[in-house]
Design a protein around this motif. Structure first.
Motif, short mmCIF file in Angstrom:
data_model
loop_
_atom_site.label_atom_id
_atom_site.label_comp_id
_atom_site.label_asym_id
_atom_site.label_seq_id
_atom_site.Cartn_x
_atom_site.Cartn_y
_atom_site.Cartn_z
N ASN A 146 0.82 -1.21 0.00
CA ASN A 146 0.00 0.00 0.00
C ASN A 146 0.86 1.26 0.00
N ARG A 159 -2.10 8.07 -0.52
CA ARG A 159 -2.72 7.92 0.78
C ARG A 159 -3.91 8.86 0.89
N ASP A 212 -6.64 9.98 4.06
CA ASP A 212 -6.90 9.81 5.48
C ASP A 212 -8.38 9.96 5.79
N PRO A 249 -6.65 3.61 13.06
CA PRO A 249 -6.55 2.28 12.48
C PRO A 249 -7.49 1.30 13.17
N ALA A 250 -8.12 0.45 12.39
CA ALA A 250 -8.92 -0.66 12.91
C ALA A 250 -10.07 -0.21 13.79
N ARG A 301 -1.55 8.53 25.33
CA ARG A 301 -0.47 7.79 24.66
C ARG A 301 0.91 8.43 24.78
N GLN A 323 -2.94 -3.98 12.74
CA GLN A 323 -2.79 -2.86 11.82
C GLN A 323 -1.68 -1.91 12.27
N LEU A 324 -1.56 -1.70 13.57
CA LEU A 324 -0.52 -0.78 14.06
C LEU A 324 0.87 -1.41 14.02
N PHE A 339 1.53 4.82 18.01
CA PHE A 339 0.59 5.49 17.10
C PHE A 339 1.22 6.63 16.31
N PHE A 356 1.76 9.65 10.94
CA PHE A 356 0.66 8.95 11.59
C PHE A 356 0.22 7.72 10.80
N PRO A 357 -0.40 6.75 11.51
CA PRO A 357 -0.78 5.51 10.84
C PRO A 357 -1.69 5.75 9.65
N ARG A 358 -1.58 4.89 8.71
CA ARG A 358 -2.33 5.02 7.47
C ARG A 358 -3.49 4.03 7.47
#
Lengths: 429, 429
Positions: free
Chosen positions: A263, A268, A270, A307-308, B41, B190-191, B215, B266-268
């Motif tokens: 990916n 990307r 968001d 995420p998730a 976090r 996912q992370l 994260f 940051f996470p995608r």
């Protein structure tokens, strides 16, 4: 400033279909008139023809800002290939993608180009046959003409020429152009920005190459600049003449993205949640404000999906984090592309659970304030108190009254739907 | 194999709210029992307490596969801190994020840890006061125990120990664990995957550091390994004793991500559309199949949303590209997190325009076949013909009949909603 263009429904059959589902909200930045024909992006024979066709339109961007007719322009200004040929060269698509990959040189600068799609309503357009289907339309490209590196002088010259014709690059956030152009610019901006933000492979740290009409970045197995730098630093890159298997100095270390599909090779987007939250009785909306906003200005709560989590969960989490309110049922209303830089706004309507309506800003102090507003007050503000963030409200607005974002913002559409009966038990979407 | 767990509604008030909106579909991998308390976090004092609290649960992953009770296990197996302490060290959170940043050494390997959230229903849990609010719950972490680099021996030893207790890492796609655990695993997977896929900064190509409980990845301004490598290669890194301003050999070239906020830190999550498309008369569903699927197996069409298009537009584009069918009105139904590797499935129902129903696979030949199926046939297949991809259909299934994905797939939920009257003009969501 011209009035923000109200997006129009894209499909002629909306009226007919609305008997079943109600009318679709088409948000600003959506509703593109282009067919992206994404399956033609890797075909350089097509891209080369598209580049050179007389019907083709080029959207130029300087530091991501688009060329417009003049400073107050409400339309993009498209140019011809002859205008940009000195910047991009005679035909950047004269070889195949495979050939580009095998001759990749990370030291060579090429202005970023994006193939945006074709306008099938255009006359005298390009016809291209791919397998058994023929696609006909005027091709659209976006080109980054920011003066830098090897094309700095050519870009500066071009910008001066355009100025002479009364064409300027827009300043600030582009929110005032007509809806069709806004959608085309959104595609151009988001893809140019993604390419600019990702010149290196996040997996292995090596420079990447833009392919697929700007919709993919690939991590090439070779880089001619490696050979060049070894030569410069005095290490011979002459191949041995006999005996030993020649090693190719341009070869790069392995990278996991070259096996299968990753990916991180693709643009990307968001996902972001934005929600009109109503109280359990169904007569108030929860709105919040940020410190930097003008006085009396509020809007719906919003935040990035994590995420998730489902969008429904993201809505509940964000409302809890920012305002302490507990949301039960969530229904998704409509979505809006938001190219600053890469958001997809997913608009939802949520309803607080009866014992979860108390506002508490103490979890994550992102908001300056959050309050429940009566539908009536919101309805009146939608009539007299909307404007762009830096602009004045309308003539009927009275100081001290609630101020809200304009119809080009999905927040406005969500609030309008809610006060117009979205949540009263009858299908309104 | 245990029966796939049917996700349960998360909120007690769903029944009450359903009077207005109908019942919410909570898809598999959603419905996490954890409060992510994302605002904690960055607080290492909290993370350190969480790590060491007796109520804390650790989910271990080996090559992204989670630890389960045994090979047929339908629940995750959580372990205690004492089990993993030798892998992660006594307290990876004993300094602040700032201190971690200034002592960053890209040559040092640290197993990836993710702070997943807290289970507020747990007894004897950790209480932590952040500003004026106190949060109480059992903390959950995920830890990558893949045997590699400096922790290879410790991880191998741990895996053997766990085996001795009857605990194994799941094989293949995890689709059979109970819904709450599936949501927790989705977050963990996912992370972990995002961190593993992004060890380098896409903006500047330099190694990045995981912060914010897993994260965020940040591009530190210094890297101690730069100093080390200079020493190794014989270049002195001794500071001059007088006269000249000492230059820090660990300093790295500038990077744009260090100014302001960049999304690449940051996470995608990749928004994906999946849609039950009905014909204009409202009695047939469009389904497609891929070559690699078993005979008679079909599902709803799906594909990635592209930059700067609304979900409604993405649905229309994908259906046109893959099946040649033209869709008018689109309504979003529900969403599903899909952690393979980072998808957000946005489920929609679309309706073909009257003259747009002809199937044409010639645009983008991704599908092996696409067909219109009567509601009746789909309804029967949902009753007798569903299963996981590698599994057999139920006992009532007859060879040659339509086969469909199981209830854990949002495709199944979309088809069920449609054949049960989603599109018949009454609010069904």
């Amino acid at each position: 400033m011209p009035q923000p263009a109200n997006p129009e429904p894209v499909h002629d059959h909306d009226a007919m279909l609305s008997r079943k589902f109600g009318k679709e909200v088409a948000n600003y930045f959506s509703g593109s008139p282009l067919n992206r024909v994404g399956f033609l992006r890797g075909d350089h024979k097509f891209l080369s023809q598209a580049l050179n066709h007389p019907s083709t339109k080029f959207l130029l961007c300087n530091d991501l800002q688009p060329l417009v007719a003049d400073k107050a322009g409400d339309k993009l200004a498209y140019v011809k290939f002859e205008d940009v040929q000195k910047v991009v060269g005679k035909d950047p698509y004269d070889t195949t993608e495979e050939a580009m990959l095998s001759s990749y040189d990370s030291g060579a600068y090429m202005p970023q180009m994006i193939f945006l799609g074709i306008d099938e309503k255009s006359k005298d357009a390009l016809s291209f046959t791919n397998k058994k289907n023929t696609h006909t339309g005027a091709p659209y490209f976006a080109i980054d003409v920011t003066p830098k590196k090897s094309v700095q002088a050519e870009c500066e010259k071009l910008i001066q020429e355009l100025k002479g014709r009364g064409l300027e690059f827009a300043t600030g956030r582009v929110m005032d152009i007509v809806a069709a152009d806004a959608a085309i610019y959104a595609e151009a901006r988001q893809l140019l920005d993604w390419n600019l933000r990702n010149p290196f492979c996040a997996q292995c740290g090596q420079p990447t190459l833009s392919v697929n009409g700007g919709f993919k970045r690939t991590c090439p197995p070779k880089d001619l600049s490696r050979t060049a730098s070894k030569t410069t630093s005095g290490i011979s890159n002459a191949l041995p003449t006999t005996g030993i298997q020649p090693t190719d100095a341009s070869e790069r270390p392995p990278c996991a993205t070259r096996k299968g599909i990753s990916n991180i090779s693709f643009p990307r987007t968001d996902p972001t949640v934005i929600m009109a939250v109503i109280n359990h009785a169904g007569d108030k909306i929860l709105l919040g404000r940020q410190k930097r906003w003008p006085p009396y200005w509020f809007s719906t709560l919003a935040g990035f999906a994590e995420p998730a989590e489902s969008i429904e969960e993201a809505v509940r989490r964000e409302v809890y984090e920012e305002a302490g309110v507990h949301v039960g049922r969530v229904v998704i209303h409509s979505t809006q592309p938001w190219p600053y830089p890469a958001n997809l706004m997913i608009g939802a309507v949520g309803q607080a659970i009866p014992e979860g309506e108390k506002i508490d800003l103490g979890n994550d102090p992102e908001l300056d304030d959050a309050r429940w507003f009566d539908f009536g007050e919101v309805r009146e503000a939608l009539r007299v108190g909307t404007s762009g963030l830096g602009e004045d409200a309308g003539p009927e607005y009275k100081e001290g009254g609630l101020r809200l974002p304009p119809p080009t913002a999905i927040a406005n559409q969500l609030m309008s739907s809610v006060v117009n009966g979205f949540a009263n038990g009858v299908a309104k979407m």
